[in-house]
Write a protein that holds these residues in place. Structure first.
Motif, mmCIF file in Angstrom:
data_model
loop_
_atom_site.group_PDB
_atom_site.id
_atom_site.type_symbol
_atom_site.label_atom_id
_atom_site.label_comp_id
_atom_site.label_asym_id
_atom_site.label_seq_id
_atom_site.Cartn_x
_atom_site.Cartn_y
_atom_site.Cartn_z
ATOM 1 N N SER A 39 0.829 -1.209 0.000
ATOM 2 C CA SER A 39 0.000 0.000 0.000
ATOM 3 C C SER A 39 0.859 1.253 0.000
ATOM 4 C CB SER A 39 -0.918 -0.005 1.223
ATOM 5 O OG SER A 39 -1.804 -1.097 1.189
ATOM 6 N N GLU A 40 1.966 1.223 0.731
ATOM 7 C CA GLU A 40 2.855 2.375 0.777
ATOM 8 C C GLU A 40 3.493 2.624 -0.583
ATOM 9 O OE1 GLU A 40 5.778 3.943 4.212
ATOM 10 O OE2 GLU A 40 6.542 2.218 3.117
ATOM 11 N N ILE A 41 3.907 1.557 -1.269
ATOM 12 C CA ILE A 41 4.483 1.703 -2.605
ATOM 13 C C ILE A 41 3.460 2.274 -3.577
ATOM 14 C CG2 ILE A 41 5.373 0.415 -4.583
ATOM 15 C CD1 ILE A 41 6.728 -1.465 -2.610
ATOM 16 N N PHE A 42 2.224 1.762 -3.507
ATOM 17 C CA PHE A 42 1.187 2.235 -4.419
ATOM 18 C C PHE A 42 0.859 3.703 -4.155
ATOM 19 C CE2 PHE A 42 -3.187 2.653 -6.001
ATOM 20 C CZ PHE A 42 -3.020 2.154 -7.297
ATOM 21 N N ALA A 43 0.793 4.102 -2.883
ATOM 22 C CA ALA A 43 0.514 5.499 -2.549
ATOM 23 C C ALA A 43 1.622 6.411 -3.066
ATOM 24 C CB ALA A 43 0.354 5.659 -1.041
ATOM 25 N N LEU A 44 2.874 5.986 -2.906
ATOM 26 C CA LEU A 44 3.988 6.783 -3.417
ATOM 27 C C LEU A 44 3.930 6.878 -4.936
ATOM 28 C CD1 LEU A 44 6.629 8.301 -2.992
ATOM 29 C CD2 LEU A 44 7.822 6.096 -3.025
ATOM 30 N N GLY A 45 3.581 5.759 -5.588
ATOM 31 C CA GLY A 45 3.440 5.781 -7.045
ATOM 32 C C GLY A 45 2.394 6.772 -7.502
ATOM 33 N N LEU A 46 1.266 6.841 -6.801
ATOM 34 C CA LEU A 46 0.237 7.817 -7.137
ATOM 35 C C LEU A 46 0.747 9.241 -6.915
ATOM 36 C CD1 LEU A 46 -3.022 6.222 -5.663
ATOM 37 C CD2 LEU A 46 -2.269 6.283 -8.049
ATOM 38 N N GLY A 47 1.504 9.445 -5.829
ATOM 39 C CA GLY A 47 2.034 10.771 -5.550
ATOM 40 C C GLY A 47 3.006 11.248 -6.611
ATOM 41 N N LEU A 78 -0.681 6.551 -19.087
ATOM 42 C CA LEU A 78 -0.951 6.615 -17.654
ATOM 43 C C LEU A 78 -1.428 5.265 -17.120
ATOM 44 C CD1 LEU A 78 -2.639 10.110 -17.188
ATOM 45 C CD2 LEU A 78 -0.450 9.352 -16.263
ATOM 46 N N ALA A 79 -2.258 4.570 -17.901
ATOM 47 C CA ALA A 79 -2.715 3.242 -17.484
ATOM 48 C C ALA A 79 -1.541 2.274 -17.379
ATOM 49 C CB ALA A 79 -3.751 2.711 -18.473
ATOM 50 N N LEU A 80 -0.607 2.352 -18.320
ATOM 51 C CA LEU A 80 0.572 1.499 -18.260
ATOM 52 C C LEU A 80 1.418 1.816 -17.036
ATOM 53 C CD1 LEU A 80 1.678 1.412 -22.026
ATOM 54 C CD2 LEU A 80 0.680 -0.458 -20.686
ATOM 55 N N TYR A 81 1.541 3.098 -16.729
ATOM 56 C CA TYR A 81 2.316 3.480 -15.541
ATOM 57 C C TYR A 81 1.662 2.944 -14.270
ATOM 58 C CZ TYR A 81 3.951 6.339 -11.671
ATOM 59 O OH TYR A 81 4.417 6.757 -10.450
ATOM 60 N N LEU A 82 0.343 3.101 -14.153
ATOM 61 C CA LEU A 82 -0.356 2.609 -12.964
ATOM 62 C C LEU A 82 -0.286 1.092 -12.864
ATOM 63 C CD1 LEU A 82 -3.479 4.961 -12.944
ATOM 64 C CD2 LEU A 82 -1.457 5.074 -11.479
ATOM 65 N N LEU A 83 -0.319 0.412 -13.993
ATOM 66 C CA LEU A 83 -0.156 -1.045 -13.973
ATOM 67 C C LEU A 83 1.243 -1.422 -13.497
ATOM 68 C CD1 LEU A 83 -1.964 -2.103 -17.291
ATOM 69 C CD2 LEU A 83 -2.695 -2.589 -14.944
ATOM 70 N N LEU A 87 2.083 -3.589 -10.243
ATOM 71 C CA LEU A 87 2.932 -4.767 -10.311
ATOM 72 C C LEU A 87 4.079 -4.676 -9.303
ATOM 73 C CD1 LEU A 87 3.777 -7.430 -11.670
ATOM 74 C CD2 LEU A 87 5.042 -6.065 -13.354
ATOM 75 N N ALA A 88 4.705 -3.490 -9.219
ATOM 76 C CA ALA A 88 5.796 -3.305 -8.262
ATOM 77 C C ALA A 88 5.320 -3.531 -6.832
ATOM 78 C CB ALA A 88 6.386 -1.899 -8.412
ATOM 79 N N ALA A 89 4.104 -3.068 -6.528
ATOM 80 C CA ALA A 89 3.551 -3.267 -5.182
ATOM 81 C C ALA A 89 3.262 -4.739 -4.920
ATOM 82 C CB ALA A 89 2.282 -2.442 -5.011
ATOM 83 N N MET A 90 2.781 -5.450 -5.938
ATOM 84 C CA MET A 90 2.389 -6.843 -5.755
ATOM 85 C C MET A 90 3.587 -7.773 -5.598
ATOM 86 S SD MET A 90 -0.790 -7.158 -8.443
ATOM 87 C CE MET A 90 -0.953 -8.928 -8.146
ATOM 88 N N ILE A 91 4.696 -7.474 -6.300
ATOM 89 C CA ILE A 91 5.844 -8.381 -6.256
ATOM 90 C C ILE A 91 6.862 -7.969 -5.195
ATOM 91 C CG2 ILE A 91 5.574 -8.938 -8.700
ATOM 92 C CD1 ILE A 91 7.960 -7.149 -9.305
#
Length: 225
Positions: A39-47, A78-83, A87-91
């Motif tokens: 969750s922290e990685i995903f939040a940073l990615g959104l930021g 943008l969709a590719l970036y969010l994917l 992926l980075a958060a999941m692995i």
């Protein structure tokens, strides 16, 4: 048009300011908060979405795809970036982050949670092993913002075991309170400064500048089509 025109500036820094604002409010709370490393990685990615949008995405935008898909290419990239962020958060390796508590404060509470989910748990320095549920971790503290990370140790980890530990740790932390932490105000201050800077650049920008920035950023596809 400068890469620092008001539109690009706002796109780049508004998401980052929102991320800093959320982190600042989280660190200002008097209650410990448990979240996952994913969750922290995903939040940073959104930021960082805005910075990526006006940086790598715009810089390395494929010209052929731009001519073919026009402005829809932005949504695709943008969709590719969010994917990629997902992926980075999941692995990423299992990790828990506990805000507003130091490692020394967390350790006895973590021991209580570990005893519930695995009575055979054992400590070795800052490392905790819970063999029955397949969890091995070590404690890593971030003193500036009084946050503590529980980082997986070793390649063999049980995701279900981590979920059980996180659930029990949240239950044990419900009645715990912590003192205010002044350094968290740094995050809030940075977020407010960025938001004000974005607003001021747009407010003092001329209509011609704003129109040119929007046209350059979003209308190139129609002109080339």
């Amino acid at each position: 048009m400068s890469n620092f025109d008001p539109i690009r500036f706002a796109i780049a820094f508004v998401p980052l300011a929102a991320y800093l604002l959320v982190m600042g409010l989280t660190n200002c709370r008097r209650k410990p908060i448990v979240t996952s490393g994913a969750s922290e990685i995903f939040a940073l990615g959104l930021g960082l979405t805005g910075l990526v949008f006006v940086g790598p995405i715009e810089l390395f935008r494929p010209e052929l795809a731009t001519a073919q898909f026009l402005n829809y290419i932005w949504f695709v990239l943008l969709a590719l970036y969010l994917l990629w962020v997902t992926l980075a958060a999941m692995i990423s390796r299992p990790r828990l982050v506990v805000y507003n508590i130091t490692p020394d404060e967390l350790r006895p509470l973590l021991s209580e949670a570990a005893s519930v989910v695995d009575a055979s748990f054992r400590w070795a320095g800052d490392c905790l092993c819970l063999p029955r549920i397949g969890v091995q971790l070590h404690i890593d503290g971030f003193a500036l913002f009084r946050n503590t990370s529980l980082v997986s140790s070793g390649p063999h980890q049980s995701i279900e075991g981590w979920h059980r530990l996180a659930k029990q740790l949240r239950a044990n932390l419900r009645g715990v309170s912590s003192a205010p932490h002044p350094p968290a105000a740094l995050l809030l201050s940075a977020a407010i400064v960025l938001l004000i800077a974005c607003e001021m650049r747009i407010y003092f920008g001329t209509e011609e500048q704003l129109a040119e920035a929007l046209n350059e950023l979003f209308s190139f596809g129609w002109q080339r089509g």
